[in-house]
Design an enzyme around this catalytic site. Sequence first.
Site, PDB file in Angstrom:
ATOM      1  N   ASP A 326       0.978  -1.061  -0.117  1.00  0.00           N
ATOM      2  CA  ASP A 326       0.047   0.113  -0.069  1.00  0.00           C
ATOM      3  C   ASP A 326       0.817   1.371  -0.128  1.00  0.00           C
ATOM      4  OD1 ASP A 326      -2.278   1.517   0.493  1.00  0.00           O
ATOM      5  OD2 ASP A 326      -1.597   1.851   2.671  1.00  0.00           O
ATOM      6  N   ASP A 519      -1.537  -0.583   5.896  1.00  0.00           N
ATOM      7  CA  ASP A 519      -1.720  -0.219   7.236  1.00  0.00           C
ATOM      8  C   ASP A 519      -3.189   0.311   7.370  1.00  0.00           C
ATOM      9  OD1 ASP A 519      -1.255   3.196   7.482  1.00  0.00           O
ATOM     10  OD2 ASP A 519      -1.621   2.041   5.405  1.00  0.00           O
ATOM     11  N   ASP A 523      -7.393  -1.785   3.678  1.00  0.00           N
ATOM     12  CA  ASP A 523      -6.244  -3.025   3.484  1.00  0.00           C
ATOM     13  C   ASP A 523      -6.597  -4.231   4.174  1.00  0.00           C
ATOM     14  OD1 ASP A 523      -4.508  -1.112   1.919  1.00  0.00           O
ATOM     15  OD2 ASP A 523      -3.661  -0.354   3.524  1.00  0.00           O
TER      16      ASP A 523
END
Length: 630
Positions: A326, A519, A523
């Site tokens: 991410d 995080d 996600d």
Amino acid sequence: MNILDNMTRKQRIMLLRIAGGGVLLLAAVLAPWQGPLRFLLFLPAYFLAGWDVLWRAAKNIAHGQVFDENFLMALATVGAFCTGFFGEGEYPEAVFVMLFYQLGELFQGYAVGKSRRSIAALMDLRPDSAQVEREGQLVQADPEDITVGEVLVVKPGEKIPLDGVIVQGETTLNTAALTGEALPRAAAVGDTVQSGCVNLSGLVRLRVEKPFEESTVAKILDLVENAASKKAQAENFITRFARYYTPAVVLAALALAVIPPLFAGGWADWLRRALTFLVVSCPCALVISVPLTFFGGIGGASRQGVLIKGGNYMEALAKASTVVFDKTGTLTQGAFTVTQLHPAEGFTQERLLELAALAESVSQHPISRSLKEAWGQALDPGRLGSAQELSGKGVRVQADGQTVCAGNLRMMEEAGLQVPPVEAAGTVVHVAAGDQYAGWILIADQPKADALQAVSSLKAQGLRTVMLTGDAKAAGEQVARQLGLDQVWTELLPAGKVEKVESLLKSQPKGRTLVFVGDGINDAPVLSRADVGIAMGGLGSDAAIEAADIVLMDDKPSKLSLAMGISRKTLGIVRQNIVFALGVKALVLVLSALGLATMWLAVFADVGVMVLAVLNATRALGARPGKAGI
């Protein structure tokens, strides 16, 4: 501190038993008596060294669990004593088997204890009590009895008992127990602090944000305590192997003792071969060393601020070929700042920023916090009505009697608004008030200090690096160029991230795994879908940490390379132990069946190999950066 100081009471008693058994064995060997008296001389040493093995074997047989290492040890050593009825009994060998076995158990216990102490040092985070303000008085209370919203007082030198926000005072925090990072962190009013940190310098008042069972400390304890229940493939292999191997070798030993003498005679010689065969066949080295190695690896990683939830995830991480990141909060700091304001006709920069701050006041997203900080003024909650946070799009609120939207291009299009084309290297937040487009705001985020090092290290190991982000194309591609990522996809909703991960999983080479590092709450689905999900434990959302298989407690992406190094080293030690143990046993089993192996060689092939395998397994505890290629 020496080894004796680190031993438990049980281990000290075992050491005394070994020493006492050794003295009695030596006395019996030196005694001149023969025959039945010699048999009786060795019994005290035998029972002192092996009474617990005999007791466990008998107890397991009573419960229907016949074929285990205790049964093999008892059968072989009792049989060695019984060979005295056919000639000279192998009394010293039988006693020495038990003594050497106990020595191996002692080494195993010490190694496990060392690993537990390593984890315990990380886990020694929660104080037994906390100072809480109630009715104007400071009251000492158990952290589990403190509720959300109560205010704690934490003095210098005390541990933070619960997760919360500082409402008064400033200090520096030692986060080493959580993150492995020795550098103290400054904290002041408004900062979120995690339970388990140590308050170093100033007295602070802290408003509790989470109950104990949802606190960082409780979750870490749960992660580590449950890690042992999730076995790696190598551990499952050993369990299945022992289930079939043990009865097979008992039947083979029985056949060796009975069938050849029917044709060639020499009952005593074939019985001695069968007993030697049994001693060699004990799978102790595998049964003990393989789980111990994974346990040691998990303990070693925890000391570096990497929490691995089970040996299976450690094994999967060691086989990774693709790492997917991410962006925001993972590779970048997540600390956004407003850099440009572009109001539409009829709006001023100040009005544009105020509308954005009003809309984002209901969200805790890093982008929302940056807009509120840029506005810098208190917002009257009475101006707000209903609010809706749309994952992957933005925020919609009722404010001052009209609908205010702040989000990405997709959100504006769904609202039916015409938006001018924007090409900017950063995150663009579009703002609308009612049916009018108010303008756009550019927010910039910077890569984390160690992000480039993290990506470079992974690429040097031959791993493919990919980034998936919901951010704008220009912002995502700029970060990808800065860090040297192999591939990037931008403007993805959570469902889009899952689709991309599904596609990447299908292209993985056979036997290799895909790792996803994230995080945010959005996600969580991808963390669950990836072969190995890794979450940032410091700033990461609770949902992401719950869904992840591994947690990096200090939010440093460079710790990923360390976690991979520890996993590969651990798996390498496991393979070494399996090959060594099976290789030595196979060779000595053949020799014992042919009558070429003595009981002393059998002792080495059994407990000697176990001791060496356990000592090798303890190497997994010493994992740290810069050691053995980690």
